[in-house]
Design an enzyme around this catalytic site. Structure first.
Site, PDB file in Angstrom:
ATOM      1  CG  ASP A 181     -11.692   5.653  -7.094  1.00  0.00           C
ATOM      2  OD1 ASP A 181     -11.633   4.551  -7.672  1.00  0.00           O
ATOM      3  OD2 ASP A 181     -11.638   6.728  -7.709  1.00  0.00           O
ATOM      4  CG  HIS A 182     -13.641  -0.395  -7.432  1.00  0.00           C
ATOM      5  ND1 HIS A 182     -14.446   0.480  -8.094  1.00  0.00           N
ATOM      6  CD2 HIS A 182     -13.292  -1.340  -8.338  1.00  0.00           C
ATOM      7  CE1 HIS A 182     -14.583   0.079  -9.349  1.00  0.00           C
ATOM      8  NE2 HIS A 182     -13.893  -1.033  -9.536  1.00  0.00           N
ATOM      9  CG  HIS A 244     -12.956   4.416 -11.242  1.00  0.00           C
ATOM     10  ND1 HIS A 244     -13.036   4.383  -9.868  1.00  0.00           N
ATOM     11  CD2 HIS A 244     -14.085   3.816 -11.689  1.00  0.00           C
ATOM     12  CE1 HIS A 244     -14.171   3.785  -9.514  1.00  0.00           C
ATOM     13  NE2 HIS A 244     -14.822   3.442 -10.597  1.00  0.00           N
TER      14      HIS A 244
END
Ligand code: BG6
Length: 495
Positions: A181-182, A244
């Site tokens: 999950d950047h 996010h």
């Protein structure tokens, strides 16, 4: 740091993610001396490229997208000595055996500690087939020296996420699986942990006694760009909230961990997810708003409506905007609503978290000299500005007792913006060192899906909606303003 010799195999090696993010991130890590002395980057995809072609492809990406795009030629030449390309097609066993032989040959040269990282930078429909092939052709037999990195979307709903997890579990241990999950790799997001748990100042206030409500807002001015094919089957809830935004919520809402250990931190996040009140059809109607953009203007440019975007169904009911009110049923947060919103084609691109503190218990100043609405606010801005602002009331200099709000700002000066590592640099380094803190554990993913299923189902069944319902370049649908106004609040944005 002492990283074992490493072979990184990128599936989807000729894709967009590799060009924009992975290539630049690995190169920057190399320039900054973080890559192990012995490493090999193997790009793989179906096309027949030479090593030189592949290096050119990476170089283009680095020139266009890397914060250090203009690095010296000689560094690039040195870097390319570690880069190669091998075509592979999961339908062609020969090609996988060639890949395997190549990896084994490098392992022999690098030594017995060599670790192999498989990065699946491909569309999700290929995850299973690739994981299966890695197993079948003996590329992932060594559980202590193999890791697999998986990009989102991690499933399409709870059931498909569970299936995917089951499938991965057959061939990999959880400690080998890195679900990206950047957002968790972003500098300003990592800093929230430091802010909350390395200071004694805020923790006493971090609860229902002092906090009135929390907002998490991730607005984007871009539309769906060329990802209509994927996005139209997903929508904002799946694309952004499930991962996010809920992760940001967890970082704000979690209890203090007892150590900075990956599982300890992820346990506390799961606790937070579990404490969120479950939705029913009735509460979905009251607490969830969706939107879709129509044409409009953004920064002086005319942009098309969602239904006219490439690869989007012209009658699509996919949401490009979602706003949801969450309630957290535990001692810390009972009665403190968490409002999350995200959307495409909004007025500004900005990711901010606002912690709104309660009013003073008794106001001694004349009404006209005080902004009557909620004086103390903590705003954590993740991007494009990286800052933390604490808004307090102060006396305006002058003869009269007039108050106005001022900001105390922590804005990362000194760390120049361009010097800040990108999310993928942090995350790739963590995969190499074996640190899973910033990656999604199996239960996090599944709890997040479980929570959102009633909303997804309700929206899917109720198709009589009047889309599009917000103009490109606006702040989203009116219903979303109404959602938060019900409690007397409004969506906050940075000036
Ligand atoms: C991705 C979503 O995960 O995050 C995209 O799929 C979105 O739709 C992107 O644009 C936003 O990321 P960032 O880092 O630009 O805020």
């Amino acid at each position: 740091e002492n990283i074992n010799p490493t072979i990184i195999v990128i599936f989807g090696g000729t894709g967009d993610l590799n060009s924009r993010k992975l290539g630049p991130a690995l190169y920057n890590l190399y320039l900054e001396g973080f890559m192990p002395e012995k490493f090999e980057l193997i790009g793989t995809a179906r096309s027949n490229l030479t090593d030189a072609n592949y290096c050119d492809f990476l170089e283009d990406g680095i020139k266009n997208f890397s914060r250090k795009g203009k690095a010296l030629k000689k560094d690039w030449q040195k870097f390319t000595k570690h880069v190669s390309y091998t075509p592979a097609d999961i339908k062609d066993p020969e090609s996988l055996i060639t890949l395997k032989n190549k990896i084994e040959k490098i392992q022999e040269e690098f030594g017995p500690d060599t670790q192999v990282i498989y990065y699946l930078a491909v569309a999700p429909k290929f995850f299973s087939a690739i994981a299966d092939s890695l197993h079948k052709y003996g590329l992932a037999g060594d559980k202590d020296h193999t890791r697999i990195v998986i990009e989102k979307p991690f499933g399409h709903d709870l059931e498909s996420a569970q299936e995917l997890n089951q499938m991965l579990k057959q061939h990999f241990r959880e400690r080998q699986i890195y679900r990206i999950d950047h957002y968790l790799g972003k500098e300003a997001v990592q800093n929230i942990m430091a802010f909350r748990f390395a200071n004694s100042l805020f923790e006493p206030l971090w609860n229902r006694n002092y906090i009135e409500h929390v907002q998490i807002s991730v607005s984007e001015s871009i539309g769906v760009e060329d990802r209509g094919g994927y996005y139209d089957g997903a929508g904002a809830l799946r694309d952004m909230i499930q991962n996010h935004l809920l992760q940001l919520l967890c970082i704000i809402a979690m209890e203090p961990p007892t150590s900075f250990d990956a599982n300890e931190i992820r346990d506390r996040k799961v606790d937070a997810l579990k404490s969120i009140r479950k939705f029913t059809n009735d509460s979905v109607r009251k607490n969830a708003v969706r939107g879709q953009y129509t044409d409009g203007w953004i920064n002086g440019v005319e942009v098309p409506g969602y239904r006219s975007e490439k690869d989007v169904n012209p009658e699509s009911n996919t949401e490009t905007y979602a706003a949801i009110k969450f309630n957290i049923d535990n001692w810390r947060w009972q009665g403190v609503p968490f409002y999350l919103r995200t959307g495409k084609r909004m007025q500004q691109s900005s990711s901010i978290i606002t912690i709104q503190f309660k009013d003073v218990p008794h106001q001694i100043f004349q009404n006209e000299s005080v902004e009557t609405w909620q004086q103390n606010r903590l705003i954590i801005s993740i991007q494009p500005e990286m800052s933390i602002r604490l808004q307090v009331q102060a006396k305006r200099p002058g003869l009269k007792m007039v108050l106005n709000p001022v900001d105390m700002i922590f804005d990362y000066k000194g760390a120049k913006h361009t010097d800040t590592p990108e999310a993928y640099e942090t995350l790739l380094l963590d995969v190499m060192t074996g640190d899973q803190t910033l990656f999604m554990r199996v239960d996090q993913v599944e709890y997040a899906w479980e929570l959102l299923m009633p909303i997804l189902n309700h929206w899917e069944n109720k198709t009589s909606i009047s889309f599009p319902n917000y103009t490109s370049g606006s702040w989203g649908p009116e219903e979303a303003e109404a959602l938060i106004a019900k409690n007397g609040f409004f969506w906050y944005s940075l000036p």
